[in-house]
Write a protein that holds these residues in place. Structure first.
Motif, PDB file in Angstrom:
ATOM      1  N   TYR A  91       0.814  -1.257  -0.080  1.00  0.00           N
ATOM      2  CA  TYR A  91      -0.109  -0.171   0.216  1.00  0.00           C
ATOM      3  C   TYR A  91       0.818   1.350  -0.021  1.00  0.00           C
ATOM      4  O   TYR A  91       0.464   2.264  -0.258  1.00  0.00           O
ATOM      5  CB  TYR A  91      -1.007  -0.025   1.181  1.00  0.00           C
ATOM      6  N   ILE A  92       2.308   1.127   0.222  1.00  0.00           N
ATOM      7  CA  ILE A  92       2.961   2.194   0.239  1.00  0.00           C
ATOM      8  C   ILE A  92       3.179   2.921  -1.172  1.00  0.00           C
ATOM      9  O   ILE A  92       3.510   3.973  -1.170  1.00  0.00           O
ATOM     10  CB  ILE A  92       4.583   2.022   0.680  1.00  0.00           C
ATOM     11  N   TYR A  93       2.878   2.077  -2.266  1.00  0.00           N
ATOM     12  CA  TYR A  93       2.959   2.360  -3.602  1.00  0.00           C
ATOM     13  C   TYR A  93       1.845   3.606  -3.663  1.00  0.00           C
ATOM     14  O   TYR A  93       1.927   4.757  -4.375  1.00  0.00           O
ATOM     15  CB  TYR A  93       2.756   1.550  -4.492  1.00  0.00           C
ATOM     16  N   TYR A  94       0.555   3.324  -3.161  1.00  0.00           N
ATOM     17  CA  TYR A  94      -0.542   4.282  -3.376  1.00  0.00           C
ATOM     18  C   TYR A  94      -0.303   5.574  -2.250  1.00  0.00           C
ATOM     19  O   TYR A  94      -0.715   6.608  -2.543  1.00  0.00           O
ATOM     20  CB  TYR A  94      -1.662   3.502  -3.009  1.00  0.00           C
ATOM     21  N   VAL A  95       0.118   5.370  -1.170  1.00  0.00           N
ATOM     22  CA  VAL A  95       0.680   6.496  -0.519  1.00  0.00           C
ATOM     23  C   VAL A  95       1.334   7.456  -1.397  1.00  0.00           C
ATOM     24  O   VAL A  95       1.108   8.701  -1.420  1.00  0.00           O
ATOM     25  CB  VAL A  95       1.677   5.951   0.881  1.00  0.00           C
ATOM     26  N   GLU A  96       2.429   6.894  -1.944  1.00  0.00           N
ATOM     27  CA  GLU A  96       3.325   7.796  -2.554  1.00  0.00           C
ATOM     28  C   GLU A  96       2.651   8.228  -4.096  1.00  0.00           C
ATOM     29  O   GLU A  96       2.803   9.487  -4.522  1.00  0.00           O
ATOM     30  CB  GLU A  96       4.494   6.799  -3.332  1.00  0.00           C
ATOM     31  N   GLN A  97       1.792   7.488  -4.623  1.00  0.00           N
ATOM     32  CA  GLN A  97       0.963   8.048  -5.738  1.00  0.00           C
ATOM     33  C   GLN A  97       0.072   9.181  -5.454  1.00  0.00           C
ATOM     34  O   GLN A  97       0.037  10.166  -6.271  1.00  0.00           O
ATOM     35  CB  GLN A  97       0.272   6.930  -6.371  1.00  0.00           C
ATOM     36  N   VAL A  98      -0.568   9.273  -4.248  1.00  0.00           N
ATOM     37  CA  VAL A  98      -1.299  10.179  -3.812  1.00  0.00           C
ATOM     38  C   VAL A  98      -0.462  11.494  -3.423  1.00  0.00           C
ATOM     39  O   VAL A  98      -0.880  12.644  -4.195  1.00  0.00           O
ATOM     40  CB  VAL A  98      -2.285   9.886  -2.570  1.00  0.00           C
ATOM     41  N   ARG A 106      -5.225   0.150  -2.658  1.00  0.00           N
ATOM     42  CA  ARG A 106      -5.484   1.365  -2.949  1.00  0.00           C
ATOM     43  C   ARG A 106      -6.290   2.268  -1.780  1.00  0.00           C
ATOM     44  O   ARG A 106      -6.010   3.572  -1.562  1.00  0.00           O
ATOM     45  CB  ARG A 106      -6.572   1.377  -4.285  1.00  0.00           C
ATOM     46  N   PHE A 107      -7.039   1.478  -0.957  1.00  0.00           N
ATOM     47  CA  PHE A 107      -7.930   2.063   0.081  1.00  0.00           C
ATOM     48  C   PHE A 107      -7.072   2.564   0.983  1.00  0.00           C
ATOM     49  O   PHE A 107      -7.021   3.681   1.559  1.00  0.00           O
ATOM     50  CB  PHE A 107      -8.981   1.189   0.603  1.00  0.00           C
ATOM     51  N   VAL A 108      -6.238   1.721   1.666  1.00  0.00           N
ATOM     52  CA  VAL A 108      -5.138   1.738   2.581  1.00  0.00           C
ATOM     53  C   VAL A 108      -4.282   3.087   2.158  1.00  0.00           C
ATOM     54  O   VAL A 108      -4.037   4.131   2.920  1.00  0.00           O
ATOM     55  CB  VAL A 108      -4.425   0.720   3.090  1.00  0.00           C
ATOM     56  N   GLY A 109      -3.523   2.762   1.198  1.00  0.00           N
ATOM     57  CA  GLY A 109      -2.402   3.663   0.860  1.00  0.00           C
ATOM     58  C   GLY A 109      -3.013   5.116   0.514  1.00  0.00           C
ATOM     59  O   GLY A 109      -2.659   6.128   0.607  1.00  0.00           O
ATOM     60  N   GLY A 110      -4.376   5.123  -0.190  1.00  0.00           N
ATOM     61  CA  GLY A 110      -4.724   6.284  -0.702  1.00  0.00           C
ATOM     62  C   GLY A 110      -5.233   7.248   0.225  1.00  0.00           C
ATOM     63  O   GLY A 110      -5.208   8.374   0.468  1.00  0.00           O
ATOM     64  N   ARG A 111      -6.106   6.565   1.584  1.00  0.00           N
ATOM     65  CA  ARG A 111      -6.303   7.463   2.478  1.00  0.00           C
ATOM     66  C   ARG A 111      -5.287   7.910   3.420  1.00  0.00           C
ATOM     67  O   ARG A 111      -5.168   9.023   3.841  1.00  0.00           O
ATOM     68  CB  ARG A 111      -7.436   6.466   3.439  1.00  0.00           C
ATOM     69  N   VAL A 112      -4.220   7.137   3.610  1.00  0.00           N
ATOM     70  CA  VAL A 112      -3.344   7.683   4.425  1.00  0.00           C
ATOM     71  C   VAL A 112      -2.349   8.606   3.694  1.00  0.00           C
ATOM     72  O   VAL A 112      -1.958   9.529   4.290  1.00  0.00           O
ATOM     73  CB  VAL A 112      -2.092   6.311   4.725  1.00  0.00           C
ATOM     74  N   GLY A 113      -2.248   8.490   2.044  1.00  0.00           N
ATOM     75  CA  GLY A 113      -1.388   9.449   1.391  1.00  0.00           C
ATOM     76  C   GLY A 113      -2.339  10.853   1.537  1.00  0.00           C
ATOM     77  O   GLY A 113      -1.715  11.982   1.371  1.00  0.00           O
ATOM     78  N   ALA A 114      -3.634  10.643   1.458  1.00  0.00           N
ATOM     79  CA  ALA A 114      -4.715  11.951   1.400  1.00  0.00           C
ATOM     80  C   ALA A 114      -4.627  12.550   2.817  1.00  0.00           C
ATOM     81  O   ALA A 114      -4.279  13.724   2.889  1.00  0.00           O
ATOM     82  CB  ALA A 114      -6.171  11.559   1.102  1.00  0.00           C
ATOM     83  N   GLU A 115      -4.298  11.842   3.990  1.00  0.00           N
ATOM     84  CA  GLU A 115      -4.135  12.376   4.976  1.00  0.00           C
ATOM     85  C   GLU A 115      -2.624  12.969   4.950  1.00  0.00           C
ATOM     86  O   GLU A 115      -2.763  14.323   5.771  1.00  0.00           O
ATOM     87  CB  GLU A 115      -4.369  11.540   6.185  1.00  0.00           C
ATOM     88  N   ALA A 116      -1.724  12.542   4.615  1.00  0.00           N
ATOM     89  CA  ALA A 116      -0.504  13.025   4.522  1.00  0.00           C
ATOM     90  C   ALA A 116      -0.439  14.427   3.804  1.00  0.00           C
ATOM     91  O   ALA A 116       0.104  15.535   4.230  1.00  0.00           O
ATOM     92  CB  ALA A 116       0.594  12.168   4.117  1.00  0.00           C
ATOM     93  N   VAL A 117      -1.224  14.246   2.809  1.00  0.00           N
ATOM     94  CA  VAL A 117      -1.460  15.716   1.733  1.00  0.00           C
ATOM     95  C   VAL A 117      -1.991  16.839   2.742  1.00  0.00           C
ATOM     96  O   VAL A 117      -1.373  17.910   2.760  1.00  0.00           O
ATOM     97  CB  VAL A 117      -2.184  15.417   0.774  1.00  0.00           C
ATOM     98  N   LYS A 118      -2.957  16.474   3.502  1.00  0.00           N
ATOM     99  CA  LYS A 118      -3.502  17.576   4.230  1.00  0.00           C
ATOM    100  C   LYS A 118      -2.701  18.129   5.413  1.00  0.00           C
ATOM    101  O   LYS A 118      -2.628  19.233   5.454  1.00  0.00           O
ATOM    102  CB  LYS A 118      -4.870  16.794   5.176  1.00  0.00           C
TER     103      LYS A 118
END
Length: 508
Positions: free
Chosen positions: A257-264, A304-316
């Motif tokens: 899921y780290i891949y999707y953290v990075e993508q976001v 996608r769900f895990v990485g996307g939400r963690v990435g989105a929170e990091a963006v915020k």
């Protein structure tokens, strides 16, 4: 007094008055930071780690990487490095540190090497080449032919690419502005251990199980973030800390899921932003919700769900954090010697019999753990005591406190509670690997579960967790936290409200 003497005295006085401001400037040079990454993607057909038996990669999803950040304050330089790997063994840590120190002069004990625990990464273990050469042929067959093993060529690639990434980040360091903050993501991670009606704790008792009483441990929803911007205001890179096993396995070779953290994060800030992900104390925390009334998401959707939400929170958090200078960069380490638990001789004898009889007779699960008992008995002949490094890395107002374990979440929360820093990142599976380290409570009469099983991988004495927490907190208290950067204060009110808005209502 002539005019020349008066002029000299005036110049001298001016110089003396200037010294304090020069000293202050010298005490706080602008921090320099560099980021770099390299590819460590394994080949199709290599072993996929993450279990007590062999499994092989058959497809590719996304690249595995080593990502490095180097922070330089002149007198002190530290490197924070994240590898898309199940774990990194101590011998590999030592080799990378030795080569980096020789090549770009970063002190070995100022290099933090962390594995994200991706279960879809390359063959870094469980067992290293030659690790059981001291044992009998029977044990060697169990270790090398029946267990998950590292690939020597792949290990050398990881070492080479890690050294390149760290030294490249060192070369790229330049004046930067930094910020730090914490967000909350509560929907993607769950404790996988539960108290059951029989009085024990089970790992993954499965959704719908009527014997579940309540969770046997906490979660940590904090998303810790350090952001680094260049002098033009562009985000160069960031460090993200979150607590969740990397077991979403989206299909094939993957950073998980780290891949999707990075993508976001890259989707918002640019494709060249480097994301150094640091997993927290997630030994008993995964993406699986054992209390859910719904079917589990498919693996790709889950990633996608895990990485996307963690990435989105990091963006915020990145969008919200003030930027400034980190005044302090520092690193401290402490070495612990922690004994391993020993299976009694009768258990070892029975395990050998079970292994020799084959899995068809005992069942696959019992056979695997009998094999692990035999391997542990052989390992104790060479390594009865584990070398455990605890490291504290200070980056301004943030302290990274490491352990080389699959650390239980409560232990990470204990570290946060004991740290004097405004922001603390517990970083697990760093600078080595000693397997699962549960809380002491997990071993009492209401304990149990997968993580407490005695294996060649997980075997430290039951007080290991508190010892490691105490060492981490002790190191944090030897450091003095910086203040978190703040936005500039608003100017004082000038008794002149906005002319367009300071009017009474108009009715006609």
């Amino acid at each position: 007094m002539n005019m020349l003497s008066l002029g000299l005295k005036t110049i001298l006085l001016s110089y003396l008055l200037l010294i304090p401001s020069l000293s202050l400037a010298a005490e706080a040079p602008q921090i320099k930071v560099g980021f770099a990454e390299r590819d460590i993607t394994p080949e199709i057909g290599m072993e996929q780690p993450g279990g007590y038996g062999k499994s092989f990669h058959r497809s590719f999803h996304d690249p595995c990487k080593v990502r490095a950040a180097v922070f330089d304050k002149g007198k002190h330089v530290v490197a924070v490095v994240s590898l898309d790997a199940l774990f990194i063994r101590r011998v590999t840590v030592n080799e990378i540190r030795k080569r980096v120190q020789a090549k770009c002069k970063i002190p070995a004990d100022s290099i933090l090497l962390h594995a994200t625990h991706s279960h879809s990464s390359g063959p870094m273990g469980m067992i290293l080449p030659g690790e059981y050469d001291h044992a009998s042929d029977f044990v060697q067959e169990l270790a090398y032919e029946k267990s998950s093993t590292a690939d020597s060529a792949y290990l050398e690639t990881v070492v080479d690419q890690s050294v390149e990434a760290i030294c490249d980040a060192f070369k790229k360091r330049n004046a930067s502005k930094c910020g730090a903050g914490v967000g909350i993501e509560e929907q993607v991670a769950f404790n996988r251990r539960f108290f059951m009606r029989n009085g024990l704790s089970f790992t993954h008792p499965r959704p719908g199980n009527p014997d579940i009483v309540k969770p046997a441990g906490p979660v940590d929803p904090e998303v810790g973030v350090i952001g680094v911007w260049d002098e033009q205001g562009e985000l160069k890179g960031c460090i993200v800390n979150f607590v969740c096993h990397a077991t979403t396995n989206p299909g094939g070779i993957s950073a998980n899921y780290i891949y999707y953290v990075e993508q976001v994060i890259r989707g918002v800030f640019g494709k060249d932003v480097i994301v150094v992900f640091l997993a927290g104390a997630s030994g008993d925390v995964t993406q699986v919700d054992n209390l859910s009334k719904f079917q589990r998401r498919p693996s790709e959707e889950s990633a996608r769900f895990v990485g996307g939400r963690v990435g989105a929170e990091a963006v915020k958090v990145l969008l919200s954090m003030p930027r400034g200078n980190f005044e302090t960069v520092a690193s401290k380490t402490k070495m612990l010697k922690i004994p391993r638990r020993k299976p009694n001789p009768e258990r070892v004898k029975k395990a050998i019999e079970t292994v020799k009889a084959g899995s068809a007779k005992s069942g696959a699960v019992d056979w695997v753990f009998a094999k692990e008992t035999v391997l542990l008995d052989a390992r104790l002949q060479k390594e009865p005591v584990a070398e455990v490094e605890i490291q504290a890395v200070q980056l301004g107002p943030v302290v990274l406190l490491t352990d080389p374990a699959e650390f239980f979440c409560q232990l990470g929360l204990d570290i946060k509670a004991g740290s004097p820093f405004p922001i603390t990142f517990p970083v697990s599976l760093a600078n080595g690997c000693v397997g699962y380290v549960p809380t002491k409570e997990a071993f009492d009469k209401n304990g149990g579960g997968y993580e407490t099983r005695l294996t060649g991988y997980s075997n430290l004495i039951i007080t290991a967790g508190p010892q490691m927490v105490d060492a981490a907190v002790e190191l944090s208290k030897q450091l003095t936290p910086d203040k978190v950067p703040q936005r500039p204060a608003a100017p004082p009110f000038n008794n002149n409200p906005w002319g367009y808005g300071s009017v009474p209502p108009e009715l006609e």
